[in-house]
Scaffold this motif. Structure first.
Motif, mmCIF file in Angstrom:
data_model
loop_
_atom_site.group_PDB
_atom_site.id
_atom_site.type_symbol
_atom_site.label_atom_id
_atom_site.label_comp_id
_atom_site.label_asym_id
_atom_site.label_seq_id
_atom_site.Cartn_x
_atom_site.Cartn_y
_atom_site.Cartn_z
ATOM 1 N N TRP A 52 37.206 42.912 33.505
ATOM 2 C CA TRP A 52 37.383 43.425 34.864
ATOM 3 C C TRP A 52 36.049 43.542 35.590
ATOM 4 C CZ3 TRP A 52 36.087 48.298 37.116
ATOM 5 C CH2 TRP A 52 36.609 48.485 38.404
ATOM 6 N N TYR A 55 34.854 39.890 36.471
ATOM 7 C CA TYR A 55 35.626 39.216 37.515
ATOM 8 C C TYR A 55 35.536 39.924 38.855
ATOM 9 C CZ TYR A 55 37.332 35.724 34.387
ATOM 10 O OH TYR A 55 37.380 34.659 33.531
ATOM 11 N N ARG A 56 35.337 41.211 38.825
ATOM 12 C CA ARG A 56 35.122 41.909 40.090
ATOM 13 C C ARG A 56 33.839 41.392 40.745
ATOM 14 N NH1 ARG A 56 34.170 48.354 40.535
ATOM 15 N NH2 ARG A 56 32.451 47.708 39.190
ATOM 16 N N ALA A 57 32.796 41.194 39.944
ATOM 17 C CA ALA A 57 31.543 40.643 40.480
ATOM 18 C C ALA A 57 31.740 39.213 40.964
ATOM 19 C CB ALA A 57 30.450 40.695 39.411
ATOM 20 N N GLU A 59 34.516 37.783 42.028
ATOM 21 C CA GLU A 59 35.454 37.611 43.134
ATOM 22 C C GLU A 59 35.102 38.419 44.372
ATOM 23 O OE1 GLU A 59 39.326 38.073 41.283
ATOM 24 O OE2 GLU A 59 38.997 36.272 40.055
ATOM 25 N N GLU A 60 34.330 39.480 44.220
ATOM 26 C CA GLU A 60 33.892 40.215 45.406
ATOM 27 C C GLU A 60 32.948 39.359 46.249
ATOM 28 O OE1 GLU A 60 32.227 43.907 44.112
ATOM 29 O OE2 GLU A 60 34.145 44.966 44.194
ATOM 30 N N GLY A 61 32.226 38.459 45.606
ATOM 31 C CA GLY A 61 31.308 37.591 46.332
ATOM 32 C C GLY A 61 31.925 36.306 46.833
ATOM 33 N N THR A 82 41.272 39.324 39.534
ATOM 34 C CA THR A 82 41.057 40.772 39.543
ATOM 35 C C THR A 82 42.358 41.560 39.632
ATOM 36 O OG1 THR A 82 38.873 40.490 40.555
ATOM 37 C CG2 THR A 82 39.857 42.672 40.687
ATOM 38 N N ALA A 115 26.798 38.602 40.259
ATOM 39 C CA ALA A 115 26.676 39.120 41.619
ATOM 40 C C ALA A 115 25.397 38.613 42.291
ATOM 41 C CB ALA A 115 26.696 40.644 41.602
ATOM 42 N N ARG A 119 25.108 36.336 45.695
ATOM 43 C CA ARG A 119 24.344 36.763 46.865
ATOM 44 C C ARG A 119 23.253 35.772 47.258
ATOM 45 N NH1 ARG A 119 24.056 41.654 43.913
ATOM 46 N NH2 ARG A 119 21.879 41.149 43.411
#
Length: 220
Positions: A52, A55-57, A59-61, A82, A115, A119
Motif C-alpha cells: 500500500w 503503490y500510494r507513492a 499512483e499519487e504522482g 491503491t 515519489a 516528482r
C-alpha cells in the motif's frame, strides 16, 4: 549503449539487464516461505500493508505525469491498485485498518524513491511503473492463487483484489501493448541506460523489503 544494444528492443533490453535482480526478488526467503505455506495470514497481511505504501507513492504522482511525453503513455487507469489494496486491507485488518499502519524502513525508502522519480524524473518513474505492474500481471497471479488456497480467500475476492485486474480482460495482450510502449519510449540511448539502471534499483529496493519482512517472519 553499443550498436547491438541499440538494435535490441528496449523492452527486451530491460528484461535481460534486470534478470538477476528480478530473480533475487522472486526467490527471497520471505516470498518462498509465503508461497510455500510456511507463514500465516499475518505475514501476508503485513506484506499487503507494505504494498500500500509503495503503490500510494506510485499512483499519487500519476495524474501530474499524464501530460508528460515520456511517462504519460504509461499512465493507464486500469492498472491502478491503491483502491483494491485498501479494500484488501479493510478485509484483512478491519474497518480501522489505517490505525497503527507503519512502513518498514525498507518500504519507506522504496516509496520515497518512487515519489522522487514521480516528482523529478519521469523516465525513472517508468522503471518503477514497469517493475511493479508487469510483475502484478505475471507473477502476482501466482501469489493470488496461493493466497486463495492457503488462507481461504474467495476466488478473486476480498483479500486478493490487488491481484485482480477487472478492466484488463486479456493480460497477455495488455503486456504486449505495454512492451510496445517501452520500445517506443521517447528517450535517447543514455537515458534508456539510466532507466535500465533504475529498474535494477527498483528490484533491489523491493528485495530489501522482502529481507526485512523475512527478518520479521521467520518460518518455523
Amino acid at each position: 549503449m553499443d550498436a547491438t544494444a541499440t538494435a535490441t528492443p528496449f523492452s527486451t533490453l530491460i528484461r535481460i539487464a534486470s534478470h538477476e535482480q528480478h530473480t533475487e526478488a522472486e526467490t527471497s526467503t520471505f516470498m518462498g516461505d509465503l508461497l510455500g505455506g510456511r507463514l500465516g495470514v499475518d505475514a501476508y497481511t503485513r506484506y499487503t500493508e507494505q504494498l500500500w505504501f509503495v503503490y500510494r507513492a506510485l499512483e499519487e504522482g500519476a495524474a501530474a505525469l499524464a501530460p508528460d511525453p515520456v511517462a504519460g503513455p504509461f499512465i493507464q487507469p486500469e492498472l491502478m491498485r491503491t483502491a483494491e489494496l485498501e479494500r484488501d486491507l479493510a478485509h484483512l485488518r478491519g474497518a480501522g485498518w489505517r490505525e497503527g499502519l507503519e512502513p518498514l524502513p525498507a518500504t519507506a525508502a522504496y516509496a520515497e524513491r518512487v515519489a522522487e522519480c514521480a516528482r523529478t524524473w519521469p523516465a525513472g518513474y517508468i522503471a518503477h511503473h514497469y517493475t511493479r505492474y508487469l510483475g502484478d500481471l505475471s507473477g502476482g497471479q501466482i501469489i493470488r492463487d496461493k493466497a486463495e488456497k492457503t488462507w481461504g480467500f474467495a476466488r478473486k475476492g476480498d483479500g486478493v483484489r490487488f491481484y485482480v485486474f477487472e478492466e484488463i480482460p486479456n493480460p497477455a495482450a495488455f503486456k504486449r501493448g505495454y512492451r510496445e510502449l517501452l520500445d517506443a519510449v521517447d528517450a535517447d540511448d543514455l537515458e534508456k541506460r539510466r532507466i535500465v539502471d533504475e529498474c535494477k534499483r527498483a528490484f533491489a529496493l523491493n528485495t530489501a523489503v522482502f529481507r526485512e519482512l523475512g527478518e520479521e517472519f521467520r518460518s518455523a
